[in-house]
Design a protein around this motif. Structure first.
Motif, mmCIF file in Angstrom:
data_model
loop_
_atom_site.group_PDB
_atom_site.id
_atom_site.type_symbol
_atom_site.label_atom_id
_atom_site.label_comp_id
_atom_site.label_asym_id
_atom_site.label_seq_id
_atom_site.Cartn_x
_atom_site.Cartn_y
_atom_site.Cartn_z
ATOM 1 N N LEU A 130 1.130 -1.190 0.120
ATOM 2 C CA LEU A 130 -0.035 0.008 0.051
ATOM 3 C C LEU A 130 0.957 1.183 0.035
ATOM 4 O O LEU A 130 2.086 1.258 0.309
ATOM 5 N N ALA A 131 0.244 2.321 -0.484
ATOM 6 C CA ALA A 131 1.259 3.713 -0.319
ATOM 7 C C ALA A 131 1.359 4.210 0.755
ATOM 8 O O ALA A 131 2.221 4.707 1.372
ATOM 9 N N LEU A 190 -8.360 -5.071 1.530
ATOM 10 C CA LEU A 190 -8.502 -6.216 1.144
ATOM 11 C C LEU A 190 -8.648 -6.438 -0.534
ATOM 12 O O LEU A 190 -8.514 -7.383 -1.247
ATOM 13 N N ALA A 191 -9.250 -5.451 -0.962
ATOM 14 C CA ALA A 191 -9.596 -5.180 -2.585
ATOM 15 C C ALA A 191 -8.185 -4.995 -3.128
ATOM 16 O O ALA A 191 -7.970 -5.520 -4.301
ATOM 17 N N ASP A 199 -4.049 -11.585 -7.264
ATOM 18 C CA ASP A 199 -4.705 -12.378 -8.329
ATOM 19 C C ASP A 199 -5.861 -13.182 -7.479
ATOM 20 O O ASP A 199 -6.142 -14.156 -7.941
ATOM 21 N N TYR A 200 -6.226 -12.765 -6.402
ATOM 22 C CA TYR A 200 -7.696 -13.193 -5.604
ATOM 23 C C TYR A 200 -8.731 -12.566 -6.499
ATOM 24 O O TYR A 200 -9.753 -11.840 -5.828
ATOM 25 N N LEU A 244 -12.537 -10.979 -1.123
ATOM 26 C CA LEU A 244 -12.294 -10.437 0.207
ATOM 27 C C LEU A 244 -11.782 -11.489 1.127
ATOM 28 O O LEU A 244 -10.986 -11.246 2.051
ATOM 29 N N GLN A 245 -12.615 -12.779 1.238
ATOM 30 C CA GLN A 245 -12.372 -13.672 1.962
ATOM 31 C C GLN A 245 -10.830 -14.203 1.816
ATOM 32 O O GLN A 245 -10.074 -14.217 2.740
ATOM 33 N N ALA A 246 -10.329 -14.422 0.575
ATOM 34 C CA ALA A 246 -8.896 -14.868 0.459
ATOM 35 C C ALA A 246 -8.069 -13.874 0.791
ATOM 36 O O ALA A 246 -6.890 -14.047 1.353
ATOM 37 N N ALA A 247 -8.158 -12.418 0.406
ATOM 38 C CA ALA A 247 -7.257 -11.442 0.682
ATOM 39 C C ALA A 247 -7.238 -10.975 2.283
ATOM 40 O O ALA A 247 -6.400 -10.962 2.819
ATOM 41 N N GLY A 248 -8.451 -11.603 3.014
ATOM 42 C CA GLY A 248 -8.459 -11.356 4.319
ATOM 43 C C GLY A 248 -7.618 -12.442 4.927
ATOM 44 O O GLY A 248 -6.736 -12.199 5.967
#
Length: 172
Positions: free
Chosen positions: A129-130, A140-141, A148-149, A157-161
């Motif tokens: 992130l910046a 999460l997005a 690449d989720y 968002l579940q995988a990113a979480g």
């Protein structure tokens, strides 16, 4: 006071221990390490990175011959009634309860809040992130796009979480 001979355990005594605690805190791993260190039974108790693997009290495992001592593995104890939402979220962050209990995004949001409150902003670098953010959906997005989720072109968002929590739990 001093113990007399009648109070001391005899070699006929047998000891039974139960290892208990919150889910996914290493109870089975503790027994496996003890067994390995003392060259006991080579059959390992099953373990996994998620809670709920131990479903019932195990068969007794002999850990000492003199005095005869056995240990039992147990499933994690349930959360007490009336536990605060924050306590549940803390336990979910470190993997002691399934993330489905409070919810993946809610758990990741609590972690983001906690990191920001403690001014531990290294997550922004780890996530690419910046800078720090207060918006878990944006974090999460961004992670979902970066990792690449993106099933069906939408951020998962579940995988990113899960990834965000894994970074924290690995010490990143």
């Amino acid at each position: 006071g001093r113990a007399n001979a009648a109070q001391l355990p005899s070699r006929k005594d047998k000891y039974l221990f139960f290892v208990s605690g919150l889910p996914n805190t290493g109870k089975s791993t503790f027994i496996n390490i003890f067994k390995k260190e003392h060259e006991l039974d080579k059959n390992k108790l099953p373990v996994a990175p998620c809670p709920g693997v131990t479903k019932k009290i195990s068969n007794k495992v002999r850990i000492l011959d003199s005095p005869t001592t056995y240990i039992y593995d147990t499933p994690g104890v349930n959360l007490p009634d009336g536990m605060s939402n924050e306590s549940v979220l803390k336990l979910a962050v470190v993997g002691c309860i399934p993330l489905e209990v409070p919810g993946m995004v809610e758990t990741a949001d609590y972690l983001l809040y906690w990191l920001n409150r403690k001014r531990l902003f290294s997550y922004s670098f780890q996530c690419g992130l910046a800078g720090p953010s207060n918006n878990i959906h944006e974090v999460l997005a961004y992670l979902a796009r970066k990792r690449d989720y993106m099933p069906d072109g939408k951020p998962d968002l579940q995988a990113a979480g899960r990834h965000f929590l894994a970074l924290f739990n690995k010490g990143a």
